[in-house]
Design a protein around this motif. Structure first.
Motif, mmCIF file in Angstrom:
data_model
loop_
_atom_site.group_PDB
_atom_site.id
_atom_site.type_symbol
_atom_site.label_atom_id
_atom_site.label_comp_id
_atom_site.label_asym_id
_atom_site.label_seq_id
_atom_site.Cartn_x
_atom_site.Cartn_y
_atom_site.Cartn_z
ATOM 1 N N ALA A 1 31.367 15.131 -3.109
ATOM 2 C CA ALA A 1 30.092 15.049 -3.470
ATOM 3 C C ALA A 1 29.405 14.259 -2.374
ATOM 4 O O ALA A 1 28.138 14.448 -1.834
ATOM 5 N N LYS A 2 30.114 13.164 -1.930
ATOM 6 C CA LYS A 2 29.510 12.329 -0.828
ATOM 7 C C LYS A 2 29.242 13.539 0.805
ATOM 8 O O LYS A 2 28.569 13.296 1.234
ATOM 9 N N ALA A 3 30.316 14.350 0.675
ATOM 10 C CA ALA A 3 30.143 15.300 1.686
ATOM 11 C C ALA A 3 29.328 16.406 1.462
ATOM 12 O O ALA A 3 28.947 17.384 2.145
ATOM 13 N N ARG A 4 28.708 16.637 0.250
ATOM 14 C CA ARG A 4 27.724 17.580 -0.277
ATOM 15 C C ARG A 4 28.331 18.889 -0.286
ATOM 16 O O ARG A 4 27.875 19.759 0.102
ATOM 17 N N THR A 5 29.801 19.067 -0.505
ATOM 18 C CA THR A 5 30.450 20.224 -0.494
ATOM 19 C C THR A 5 31.279 20.190 -1.742
ATOM 20 O O THR A 5 32.886 20.052 -1.620
ATOM 21 N N THR A 6 31.030 20.644 -2.861
ATOM 22 C CA THR A 6 31.645 20.713 -4.089
ATOM 23 C C THR A 6 32.163 21.682 -4.635
ATOM 24 O O THR A 6 32.768 21.978 -5.689
ATOM 25 N N ASN A 7 32.111 22.975 -3.671
ATOM 26 C CA ASN A 7 32.361 24.361 -4.315
ATOM 27 C C ASN A 7 33.637 24.757 -3.582
ATOM 28 O O ASN A 7 33.622 24.705 -2.453
ATOM 29 N N PRO A 8 34.627 24.897 -4.323
ATOM 30 C CA PRO A 8 36.057 25.191 -3.478
ATOM 31 C C PRO A 8 35.829 26.630 -3.119
ATOM 32 O O PRO A 8 35.399 27.717 -3.543
ATOM 33 N N ASN A 9 36.435 26.590 -1.989
ATOM 34 C CA ASN A 9 36.282 28.225 -1.239
ATOM 35 C C ASN A 9 37.923 28.594 -0.909
ATOM 36 O O ASN A 9 38.388 28.448 -0.015
ATOM 37 N N GLY A 10 38.240 29.560 -2.130
ATOM 38 C CA GLY A 10 39.740 29.874 -2.009
ATOM 39 C C GLY A 10 40.023 30.952 -0.718
ATOM 40 O O GLY A 10 41.088 31.125 -0.240
ATOM 41 N N LEU A 11 38.759 31.593 -0.167
ATOM 42 C CA LEU A 11 39.129 32.724 0.786
ATOM 43 C C LEU A 11 39.567 31.817 2.162
ATOM 44 O O LEU A 11 40.088 32.622 2.948
ATOM 45 N N MET A 12 38.978 30.708 2.402
ATOM 46 C CA MET A 12 39.374 29.909 3.455
ATOM 47 C C MET A 12 40.505 29.124 3.405
ATOM 48 O O MET A 12 40.629 28.131 4.205
ATOM 49 N N SER A 13 41.089 28.969 2.289
ATOM 50 C CA SER A 13 42.174 28.078 1.938
ATOM 51 C C SER A 13 43.376 28.659 1.799
ATOM 52 O O SER A 13 43.539 29.724 0.934
ATOM 53 N N ARG A 14 44.328 28.046 2.393
ATOM 54 C CA ARG A 14 45.877 28.809 2.172
ATOM 55 C C ARG A 14 46.796 27.875 2.842
ATOM 56 O O ARG A 14 46.502 26.855 3.472
ATOM 57 N N GLU A 15 48.380 28.201 2.786
ATOM 58 C CA GLU A 15 49.361 27.414 3.292
ATOM 59 C C GLU A 15 49.901 28.598 4.243
ATOM 60 O O GLU A 15 50.357 29.702 3.777
ATOM 61 N N THR A 16 50.121 27.972 5.526
ATOM 62 C CA THR A 16 50.681 28.801 6.357
ATOM 63 C C THR A 16 51.933 28.172 7.053
ATOM 64 O O THR A 16 52.045 27.045 7.441
ATOM 65 N N LYS A 17 53.131 29.108 6.951
ATOM 66 C CA LYS A 17 54.519 28.685 7.514
ATOM 67 C C LYS A 17 54.395 28.628 8.982
ATOM 68 O O LYS A 17 54.025 29.675 9.635
ATOM 69 N N LEU A 18 55.001 27.713 9.620
ATOM 70 C CA LEU A 18 54.853 27.493 11.075
ATOM 71 C C LEU A 18 56.347 27.512 11.459
ATOM 72 O O LEU A 18 57.278 27.384 10.678
ATOM 73 N N SER A 19 56.687 27.743 12.742
ATOM 74 C CA SER A 19 58.177 27.902 13.221
ATOM 75 C C SER A 19 58.752 26.553 13.064
ATOM 76 O O SER A 19 59.729 26.408 12.595
ATOM 77 N N LYS A 20 57.956 25.392 13.111
ATOM 78 C CA LYS A 20 58.637 24.102 12.737
ATOM 79 C C LYS A 20 57.665 23.184 11.562
ATOM 80 O O LYS A 20 57.784 21.961 11.644
ATOM 81 N N GLY A 21 57.228 23.770 10.661
ATOM 82 C CA GLY A 21 56.521 23.184 9.717
ATOM 83 C C GLY A 21 55.664 23.820 8.895
ATOM 84 O O GLY A 21 55.938 25.073 8.794
ATOM 85 N N VAL A 22 54.810 23.621 8.271
ATOM 86 C CA VAL A 22 53.717 24.145 7.279
ATOM 87 C C VAL A 22 52.408 23.618 7.561
ATOM 88 O O VAL A 22 52.314 22.390 7.856
ATOM 89 N N ARG A 23 51.197 24.559 7.433
ATOM 90 C CA ARG A 23 49.948 24.135 7.674
ATOM 91 C C ARG A 23 49.072 24.395 6.530
ATOM 92 O O ARG A 23 49.041 25.443 5.858
#
Length: 235
Positions: free
Chosen positions: A90-112
């Motif tokens: 709310a302080k950032a004025r962004t309370t609406n979740p955006n599922g299209l731009m949110s994800r987990e991605t496996k990297l060669s040496k970790g996860v993002r």
């Protein structure tokens, strides 16, 4: 019965009329000048221009100050995104979740993990705001990944990046401000905590009277840092 004129007076017959019976053209009593319509035309035109200016100004004001948010969504984000509270969003004025731009991605040496939020209509005000958070487990390469993230942000060609360190956040942290020639402004907080790299990008602009204006950098920094602090505290 007609009385004769008094003694000594003689009634003279009227002189004979000669020439014009009516005054010749150009003679006779002066005529009042015709009223000019120019002031009325000029006044009407001025009124139309003023009205057009008012209407244009109103349209610009309403367009700039319209609520740019969208209806509240129920998008499910990766579980790590839940580290950021509704208060910080709310302080950032962004309370609406955006599922299209949110994800987990496996990297060669970790996860993002990436998390994204934008504005909720009727809640987060006018102007524009977007919050994007990435959390990367870089394992043994965290320090080089931290430096790389800073370099990438400082290479932003859309504006002039400014950098300063942040004390008391993770093992090391910086904040980068990018102002452009337009009202668009971006604030990034990059933090390294152990093997984890957290980057918070808060961007947007504010609504002015008739055009967009630059947000207050101090407001953006406080909001972005608040999101970063909550994420870092729980990883």
């Amino acid at each position: 019965m007609t009385q004769p004129p008094p003694h000594g007076w003689h009634q003279q017959p009227p002189p004979p009329q000669q020439g014009w019976q009516q005054p010749p053209p150009g003679w006779g009593p002066p005529q009042p000048p015709k009223k000019s319509k120019a002031p009325l035309v000029v006044g009407t035109l001025a009124g139309v221009l003023v009205l057009a200016g008012v209407v244009t100004g109103l349209v610009l004001h309403l367009n700039v100050n319209k609520d740019s948010g969208t209806s509240k969504r129920a998008d499910k984000l990766p579980s790590l995104c839940g580290n950021v509270s509704e208060t910080a969003l709310a302080k950032a004025r962004t309370t609406n979740p955006n599922g299209l731009m949110s994800r987990e991605t496996k990297l060669s040496k970790g996860v993002r993990t990436t998390c994204s939020w934008n504005q909720t209509k009727g809640v987060d005000g006018t102007g524009h705001r977007t919050t994007d958070v990435s959390v990367t487990n870089e394992r043994e390469e965290a320090e080089s990944a931290f430096s790389r993230s800073i370099s990438m942000n400082m290479a932003n060609t859309q504006g002039t990046p400014l950098q300063k360190p942040i004390e008391g956040l993770g093992d090391e942290a910086v904040v980068i401000l990018v102002e452009t020639k337009s009202a668009f402004t971006e604030m990034s907080v990059i933090v390294r905590k152990g093997e984890m790299i957290v980057e918070v990008d808060l961007s947007g602009w504010d609504a002015g009277l008739f055009a967009n204006t630059k947000p207050d950098p101090a407001e953006l920094e406080a909001a972005a840092r608040g999101v970063a602090e909550e994420m870092v505290a729980k990883i």
